[in-house]
Design a protein around this motif. Structure first.
Motif, PDB file in Angstrom:
ATOM      1  N   ASP A  68      42.625 129.259 155.348  1.00 47.11           N
ATOM      2  CA  ASP A  68      41.945 128.394 154.378  1.00 47.11           C
ATOM      3  C   ASP A  68      40.841 127.554 155.008  1.00 47.11           C
ATOM      4  N   VAL A  69      40.908 127.321 156.306  1.00 40.80           N
ATOM      5  CA  VAL A  69      39.874 126.529 156.952  1.00 40.80           C
ATOM      6  C   VAL A  69      38.508 127.216 156.858  1.00 40.80           C
ATOM      7  N   GLN A  70      38.510 128.533 156.601  1.00 32.95           N
ATOM      8  CA  GLN A  70      37.255 129.262 156.399  1.00 32.95           C
ATOM      9  C   GLN A  70      36.470 128.734 155.204  1.00 32.95           C
ATOM     10  N   LEU A  71      37.155 128.057 154.268  1.00 31.40           N
ATOM     11  CA  LEU A  71      36.485 127.542 153.079  1.00 31.40           C
ATOM     12  C   LEU A  71      35.428 126.493 153.425  1.00 31.40           C
ATOM     13  N   VAL A  72      35.524 125.894 154.597  1.00 32.85           N
ATOM     14  CA  VAL A  72      34.488 124.969 155.045  1.00 32.85           C
ATOM     15  C   VAL A  72      33.131 125.673 155.071  1.00 32.85           C
ATOM     16  N   ILE A  73      33.141 126.964 155.368  1.00 32.35           N
ATOM     17  CA  ILE A  73      31.917 127.769 155.369  1.00 32.35           C
ATOM     18  C   ILE A  73      31.591 128.248 153.956  1.00 32.35           C
ATOM     19  N   SER A  74      32.576 128.824 153.279  1.00 28.37           N
ATOM     20  CA  SER A  74      32.327 129.479 151.993  1.00 28.37           C
ATOM     21  C   SER A  74      31.929 128.496 150.892  1.00 28.37           C
ATOM     22  N   ILE A  75      32.547 127.309 150.873  1.00 34.07           N
ATOM     23  CA  ILE A  75      32.262 126.353 149.805  1.00 34.07           C
ATOM     24  C   ILE A  75      30.830 125.842 149.893  1.00 34.07           C
ATOM     25  N   LEU A  76      30.333 125.650 151.100  1.00 32.23           N
ATOM     26  CA  LEU A  76      28.928 125.246 151.240  1.00 32.23           C
ATOM     27  C   LEU A  76      28.006 126.308 150.647  1.00 32.23           C
ATOM     28  N   ILE A  77      28.289 127.559 150.930  1.00 27.31           N
ATOM     29  CA  ILE A  77      27.444 128.640 150.424  1.00 27.31           C
ATOM     30  C   ILE A  77      27.596 128.783 148.917  1.00 27.31           C
ATOM     31  N   LEU A  78      28.792 128.483 148.385  1.00 27.99           N
ATOM     32  CA  LEU A  78      28.976 128.474 146.932  1.00 27.99           C
ATOM     33  C   LEU A  78      28.114 127.390 146.293  1.00 27.99           C
ATOM     34  N   GLY A  79      28.095 126.205 146.887  1.00 31.21           N
ATOM     35  CA  GLY A  79      27.225 125.140 146.391  1.00 31.21           C
ATOM     36  C   GLY A  79      25.760 125.549 146.452  1.00 31.21           C
ATOM     37  N   LEU A  80      25.417 126.270 147.482  1.00 32.76           N
ATOM     38  CA  LEU A  80      24.049 126.778 147.621  1.00 32.76           C
ATOM     39  C   LEU A  80      23.683 127.682 146.451  1.00 32.76           C
ATOM     40  N   SER A  81      24.598 128.570 146.070  1.00 27.35           N
ATOM     41  CA  SER A  81      24.315 129.505 144.979  1.00 27.35           C
ATOM     42  C   SER A  81      24.210 128.789 143.640  1.00 27.35           C
ATOM     43  N   VAL A  82      25.056 127.783 143.405  1.00 29.98           N
ATOM     44  CA  VAL A  82      25.009 127.035 142.152  1.00 29.98           C
ATOM     45  C   VAL A  82      23.740 126.196 142.074  1.00 29.98           C
ATOM     46  N   GLY A  83      23.387 125.549 143.182  1.00 26.51           N
ATOM     47  CA  GLY A  83      22.236 124.660 143.183  1.00 26.51           C
ATOM     48  C   GLY A  83      20.915 125.358 142.965  1.00 26.51           C
ATOM     49  N   GLN A  84      20.795 126.579 143.476  1.00 29.87           N
ATOM     50  CA  GLN A  84      19.507 127.270 143.421  1.00 29.87           C
ATOM     51  C   GLN A  84      18.999 127.481 142.000  1.00 29.87           C
ATOM     52  N   ILE A  85      19.904 127.675 141.059  1.00 26.77           N
ATOM     53  CA  ILE A  85      19.498 128.005 139.702  1.00 26.77           C
ATOM     54  C   ILE A  85      18.763 126.855 139.028  1.00 26.77           C
ATOM     55  N   PHE A  86      18.972 125.624 139.512  1.00 22.20           N
ATOM     56  CA  PHE A  86      18.340 124.459 138.887  1.00 22.20           C
ATOM     57  C   PHE A  86      16.986 124.115 139.500  1.00 22.20           C
ATOM     58  N   TYR A  87      16.840 124.354 140.790  1.00 19.20           N
ATOM     59  CA  TYR A  87      15.615 123.929 141.466  1.00 19.20           C
ATOM     60  C   TYR A  87      14.397 124.743 141.034  1.00 19.20           C
ATOM     61  N   GLY A  88      14.578 126.026 140.796  1.00 23.36           N
ATOM     62  CA  GLY A  88      13.441 126.861 140.424  1.00 23.36           C
ATOM     63  C   GLY A  88      12.757 126.427 139.141  1.00 23.36           C
ATOM     64  N   PRO A  89      13.505 126.345 138.020  1.00 22.31           N
ATOM     65  CA  PRO A  89      12.869 125.891 136.774  1.00 22.31           C
ATOM     66  C   PRO A  89      12.262 124.499 136.893  1.00 22.31           C
ATOM     67  N   LEU A  90      12.952 123.609 137.614  1.00 21.36           N
ATOM     68  CA  LEU A  90      12.418 122.258 137.785  1.00 21.36           C
ATOM     69  C   LEU A  90      11.107 122.286 138.561  1.00 21.36           C
ATOM     70  N   SER A  91      11.037 123.109 139.586  1.00 19.62           N
ATOM     71  CA  SER A  91       9.821 123.178 140.400  1.00 19.62           C
ATOM     72  C   SER A  91       8.668 123.818 139.631  1.00 19.62           C
ATOM     73  N   ASP A  92       8.969 124.751 138.727  1.00 22.96           N
ATOM     74  CA  ASP A  92       7.917 125.340 137.899  1.00 22.96           C
ATOM     75  C   ASP A  92       7.302 124.322 136.955  1.00 22.96           C
ATOM     76  N   ASN A  93       8.073 123.284 136.640  1.00 19.25           N
ATOM     77  CA  ASN A  93       7.612 122.274 135.691  1.00 19.25           C
ATOM     78  C   ASN A  93       6.907 121.091 136.361  1.00 19.25           C
ATOM     79  N   ILE A  94       7.413 120.630 137.489  1.00 18.53           N
ATOM     80  CA  ILE A  94       6.865 119.418 138.109  1.00 18.53           C
ATOM     81  C   ILE A  94       6.308 119.663 139.503  1.00 18.53           C
ATOM     82  N   GLY A  95       6.303 120.909 139.971  1.00 16.21           N
ATOM     83  CA  GLY A  95       5.808 121.197 141.309  1.00 16.21           C
ATOM     84  C   GLY A  95       6.942 121.372 142.302  1.00 16.21           C
ATOM     85  N   ARG A  96       6.589 121.753 143.524  1.00 16.00           N
ATOM     86  CA  ARG A  96       7.601 122.095 144.524  1.00 16.00           C
ATOM     87  C   ARG A  96       8.118 120.889 145.305  1.00 16.00           C
TER      88      ARG A  96
END
Length: 418
Positions: A68-96
């Motif tokens: 289970d200690v491997q989740l220290v790696i996997s959970i960060l990457i899961l957050g990465l995948s969730v976060g990416q979906i929001f930054y793109g549309p926001l950047s298209d609207n207000i810049g990078r």
């Protein structure tokens, strides 16, 4: 605003004219590459610097199940995948720039939460926040490049950035080991705080905005959904996104298992960060190699060669290790990984660039969807590989073999009607 024209980029036997708009504020090409590499490297650094600390974290925070200690790696990457979906549309609207600023601030907040964590679940919450924050620079750096380049030229620039991005993981485990020897695992997050602060200040002072106002897209839920549908129904974009996710799953599976394989199976102790560094340099070398040949050979040809070699090598080595009872010599494992990672390094830069090629008109949301979807595919597969660890290298090598085969299938499917 100064307009530069890059002409005569040959792509599929067609001469394409590309207009590139940039803001000149004294930020040279070399400094721009260095800044992008630093920001995008926050992700790799956040992953690999933790590898030497996993046993200490598990012991101090009372992790019950060894894997289970491997989740220290996997959970960060899961957050990465969730976060990416929001930054793109926001950047298209207000810049990078502003979304990247917000992302780094969230990343630093997650580091603070992890520093003061006394329970494993709190630590994972902090890691998830770090992933969401790091998704900003990770996804929008691709959009920054896509604003200025296209096709093989984009692949070349991304390969240079990714070469630095891959070299950082070579140094990160050694840095993590040094921090633990001097202080403890909590000081690692303090180190990440310092580096992210440097990146934030440098970026805000020096980096110009690459998306002019006339090219910005008003934010609307309908527009986002339509963009996602366009990407998912485009054979090239969707097929290569799936391929990217599959091969990324194999690589994250390695990251999940690396500490256990090198320290438990081969008993390397504190030496294991140096072996991880060697393999990371193999990835970086592949990215540099790709940047030199992609303009001549093309993304697709290099990707086909790399995936075919990876399949043959992984299937063959799996049966060799199985015949040897689940264990091979360390030099055999290192030889396999070095060749496999060289192939993966070729694939990383090219598959993503090919997926982005047909969606340049929606670069922000396009980069977000491609990055988010590929990572969402990768994380569960990587967790399965990591949780299958049984004291041998068979689950890891078998995962490489299976996922590389499916990667080739999706690549062939994407090109079947091209």
């Amino acid at each position: 605003m100064v307009s530069q024209r890059v002409s005569q980029i040959k792509k599929d036997n067609t001469i394409t004219m590309i207009d590139i708009s940039v803001v000149k504020r004294g930020l040279g090409f070399g400094e721009s590459i260095a800044l992008m590499a630093l920001m995008i490297s926050l992700v790799a650094l956040s992953v690999n610097i933790m590898l030497p600390a996993l046993p200490e974290i598990g012991k101090e925070l009372g992790v019950k199940h060894h894997n289970d200690v491997q989740l220290v790696i996997s959970i960060l990457i899961l957050g990465l995948s969730v976060g990416q979906i929001f930054y793109g549309p926001l950047s298209d609207n207000i810049g990078r720039k502003f979304p990247i600023f917000i992302g780094i601030i969230i990343f630093m907040s997650g580091c603070l939460l992890s520093i003061f964590a006394t329970q494993f679940t709190v630590m994972l919450a902090g890691r998830f926040m770090q992933g969401i924050g790091a998704a900003g620079p990770r996804s929008l750096i691709v959009a920054l490049v896509r604003d200025q380049y296209e096709g093989r030229a984009m692949a070349r620039v991304m390969s240079v950035v990714m070469a630095v991005f891959i070299i950082v993981p070579a140094v990160a485990p050694v840095l993590g080991q040094a921090v633990i020897l001097i202080a403890n695992w909590r000081a690692i997050f303090g180190t990440l705080m310092i580096l992210s602060s440097i990146a934030l200040i440098w970026f805000m002072i020096r980096q110009p905005e690459t998306l002019p106002r006339e090219r910005r897209i008003p934010f609307s839920l309908k527009g986002i959904i339509m963009a996602i549908v366009e990407i998912c129904t485009n054979r090239i974009a969707f097929g290569y996104t799936m391929a990217t996710g599959l091969i990324l799953g194999a690589f994250i599976g390695y990251l999940n298992s690396a500490q256990q394989v090198f320290q438990e199976v081969y008993g390397l102790g504190q030496q294991f960060p140096f072996f991880v560094a060697i393999l990371s340099l193999s990835l970086g070398g592949a990215s540099f190699f790709n940047s030199q040949l992609v303009m001549r050979w093309g993304m697709r040809r290099l990707s086909r060669i790399a995936i075919q070699l990876l399949i043959v090598l992984s299937v063959f080595y799996f049966f060799v290790v199985y015949w040897m009872g689940g264990h091979s010599s360390l030099w055999m494992l290192m030889t396999y990984f070095m060749i496999a990672f060289f192939c993966i390094g070729i694939l990383f830069g090219n598959l993503n660039a090919i997926a982005m090629a047909p969606i340049g008109h929606i670069a922000g949301v396009g980069a977000a969807v491609v990055g988010s979807l590929s990572t969402l595919i990768a994380v569960p597969l990587a967790i399965i590989i990591g949780q299958s660890y049984d004291g041998t290298t068979l689950p890891l090598i078998g995962g490489f073999a299976i996922l590389s085969i499916f990667t080739a299938i999706f690549m062939r499917w994407a090109e079947s009607k091209r």
